[in-house]
Design a protein around this motif. Structure first.
Motif, PDB file in Angstrom:
ATOM      1  N   GLY A 136       0.810  -1.207   0.000  1.00 48.23           N
ATOM      2  CA  GLY A 136       0.000   0.000   0.000  1.00 48.23           C
ATOM      3  C   GLY A 136       0.844   1.258   0.000  1.00 48.23           C
ATOM      4  N   ASP A 137       0.237   2.347  -0.422  1.00 49.27           N
ATOM      5  CA  ASP A 137       0.881   3.656  -0.433  1.00 49.27           C
ATOM      6  C   ASP A 137      -0.027   4.619   0.314  1.00 49.27           C
ATOM      7  OD1 ASP A 137       1.684   6.308  -1.167  1.00 49.27           O
ATOM      8  OD2 ASP A 137       2.763   5.473  -2.874  1.00 49.27           O
ATOM      9  N   ASN A 138       0.424   5.071   1.486  1.00 51.33           N
ATOM     10  CA  ASN A 138      -0.402   5.938   2.319  1.00 51.33           C
ATOM     11  C   ASN A 138      -0.576   7.326   1.725  1.00 51.33           C
ATOM     12  OD1 ASN A 138      -1.120   4.191   4.408  1.00 51.33           O
ATOM     13  ND2 ASN A 138       0.817   4.536   5.469  1.00 51.33           N
ATOM     14  N   VAL A 139       0.351   7.741   0.898  1.00 54.59           N
ATOM     15  CA  VAL A 139       0.251   9.071   0.295  1.00 54.59           C
ATOM     16  C   VAL A 139      -0.735   9.051  -0.870  1.00 54.59           C
ATOM     17  CG1 VAL A 139       1.504  10.893  -0.917  1.00 54.59           C
ATOM     18  CG2 VAL A 139       2.578   9.690   1.005  1.00 54.59           C
ATOM     19  N   LYS A 140      -0.563   8.060  -1.737  1.00 55.85           N
ATOM     20  CA  LYS A 140      -1.431   7.956  -2.914  1.00 55.85           C
ATOM     21  C   LYS A 140      -2.758   7.285  -2.609  1.00 55.85           C
ATOM     22  CE  LYS A 140       2.409   7.721  -6.204  1.00 55.85           C
ATOM     23  NZ  LYS A 140       3.056   6.914  -7.280  1.00 55.85           N
ATOM     24  N   LYS A 141      -2.857   6.647  -1.429  1.00 53.95           N
ATOM     25  CA  LYS A 141      -4.082   5.944  -1.045  1.00 53.95           C
ATOM     26  C   LYS A 141      -4.378   4.852  -2.080  1.00 53.95           C
ATOM     27  CE  LYS A 141      -4.932   8.409   2.668  1.00 53.95           C
ATOM     28  NZ  LYS A 141      -3.690   9.212   2.709  1.00 53.95           N
ATOM     29  N   THR A 142      -3.383   4.035  -2.328  1.00 56.71           N
ATOM     30  CA  THR A 142      -3.548   2.903  -3.233  1.00 56.71           C
ATOM     31  C   THR A 142      -3.123   1.621  -2.534  1.00 56.71           C
ATOM     32  OG1 THR A 142      -1.310   3.188  -4.130  1.00 56.71           O
ATOM     33  CG2 THR A 142      -3.104   4.318  -5.282  1.00 56.71           C
ATOM     34  N   VAL A 143      -3.647   0.531  -3.017  1.00 65.00           N
ATOM     35  CA  VAL A 143      -3.239  -0.778  -2.526  1.00 65.00           C
ATOM     36  C   VAL A 143      -3.183  -1.719  -3.719  1.00 65.00           C
ATOM     37  CG1 VAL A 143      -5.572  -1.575  -1.978  1.00 65.00           C
ATOM     38  CG2 VAL A 143      -3.622  -2.515  -0.745  1.00 65.00           C
ATOM     39  N   SER A 144      -2.172  -2.573  -3.723  1.00 61.42           N
ATOM     40  CA  SER A 144      -2.010  -3.526  -4.813  1.00 61.42           C
ATOM     41  C   SER A 144      -1.892  -4.930  -4.254  1.00 61.42           C
ATOM     42  CB  SER A 144      -0.757  -3.192  -5.629  1.00 61.42           C
ATOM     43  OG  SER A 144      -0.883  -1.932  -6.251  1.00 61.42           O
ATOM     44  N   LEU A 145      -2.260  -5.878  -5.076  1.00 55.64           N
ATOM     45  CA  LEU A 145      -2.166  -7.280  -4.695  1.00 55.64           C
ATOM     46  C   LEU A 145      -1.434  -8.015  -5.810  1.00 55.64           C
ATOM     47  CD1 LEU A 145      -3.068  -9.384  -2.522  1.00 55.64           C
ATOM     48  CD2 LEU A 145      -4.994  -9.901  -4.046  1.00 55.64           C
ATOM     49  N   GLN A 146      -0.222  -8.444  -5.522  1.00 61.44           N
ATOM     50  CA  GLN A 146       0.551  -9.232  -6.471  1.00 61.44           C
ATOM     51  C   GLN A 146       0.257 -10.700  -6.217  1.00 61.44           C
ATOM     52  OE1 GLN A 146       2.748  -8.187  -9.062  1.00 61.44           O
ATOM     53  NE2 GLN A 146       2.550 -10.357  -9.578  1.00 61.44           N
ATOM     54  N   MET A 147      -0.214 -11.387  -7.236  1.00 60.46           N
ATOM     55  CA  MET A 147      -0.604 -12.784  -7.093  1.00 60.46           C
ATOM     56  C   MET A 147       0.268 -13.634  -8.015  1.00 60.46           C
ATOM     57  SD  MET A 147      -4.764 -12.310  -7.043  1.00 60.46           S
ATOM     58  CE  MET A 147      -4.835 -11.701  -8.730  1.00 60.46           C
ATOM     59  N   ILE A 148       0.910 -14.622  -7.431  1.00 60.44           N
ATOM     60  CA  ILE A 148       1.723 -15.551  -8.218  1.00 60.44           C
ATOM     61  C   ILE A 148       1.257 -16.972  -7.944  1.00 60.44           C
ATOM     62  CG2 ILE A 148       3.706 -13.981  -8.168  1.00 60.44           C
ATOM     63  CD1 ILE A 148       5.018 -15.921  -6.158  1.00 60.44           C
ATOM     64  N   SER A 149       1.742 -17.908  -8.764  1.00 62.48           N
ATOM     65  CA  SER A 149       1.383 -19.317  -8.595  1.00 62.48           C
ATOM     66  C   SER A 149      -0.121 -19.487  -8.448  1.00 62.48           C
ATOM     67  CB  SER A 149       2.111 -19.910  -7.372  1.00 62.48           C
ATOM     68  OG  SER A 149       3.498 -19.780  -7.488  1.00 62.48           O
TER      69      SER A 149
END
Length: 115
Positions: free
Chosen positions: A71-84
């Motif tokens: 997550g990025d508290n400044v940009k207010k974004t969250v990402s989910l990297q999914m593998i396998s």
């Protein structure tokens, strides 16, 4: 009004990777959490991974070691990297923002894992 915009879903073969992103807009008070949930057909919505503004993370047991939330508290974004990725990861994935003043859900993005 706070809104969430998700992106990054799609079709992938078993063993493949995908990255989901969620961006929040509007007035967001500190001390919040953003997470990814998923709902497969005929099943209840479940927590996949959680990121708090304090920097902590939490994962469902079924995705530990395969999914990474950031997550990025400044940009207010969250990402989910999914593998396998596995066929059982197939679901609609939803971003959720939880604040003291309320909860906001994204519209959902489909992830399909199939050969």
């Amino acid at each position: 009004q706070v809104q969430l915009v998700e992106s990054g879903g799609g079709l992938v073969q078993p063993g493949g990777s995908l990255r989901l992103s969620c961006a929040a807009s509007g007035r967001i008070i500190n001390n919040y959490s953003m997470g990814w949930y998923r709902q497969a057909p005929g099943k209840q919505r479940e927590l996949v991974a959680l990121f708090t503004s304090g920097g902590s993370t939490n994962y469902a047991g079924s995705v530990k070691g395969r999914f990474t939330i950031s997550g990025d508290n400044v940009k207010k974004t969250v990402s989910l990297q999914m593998i396998s990725l596995k066929p059982e990861d197939t679901a609609v994935y939803y971003c959720k923002l939880n604040m003291r003043t309320g909860v906001v859900w994204g519209q959902g993005t489909q992830v399909t894992v199939s050969s």
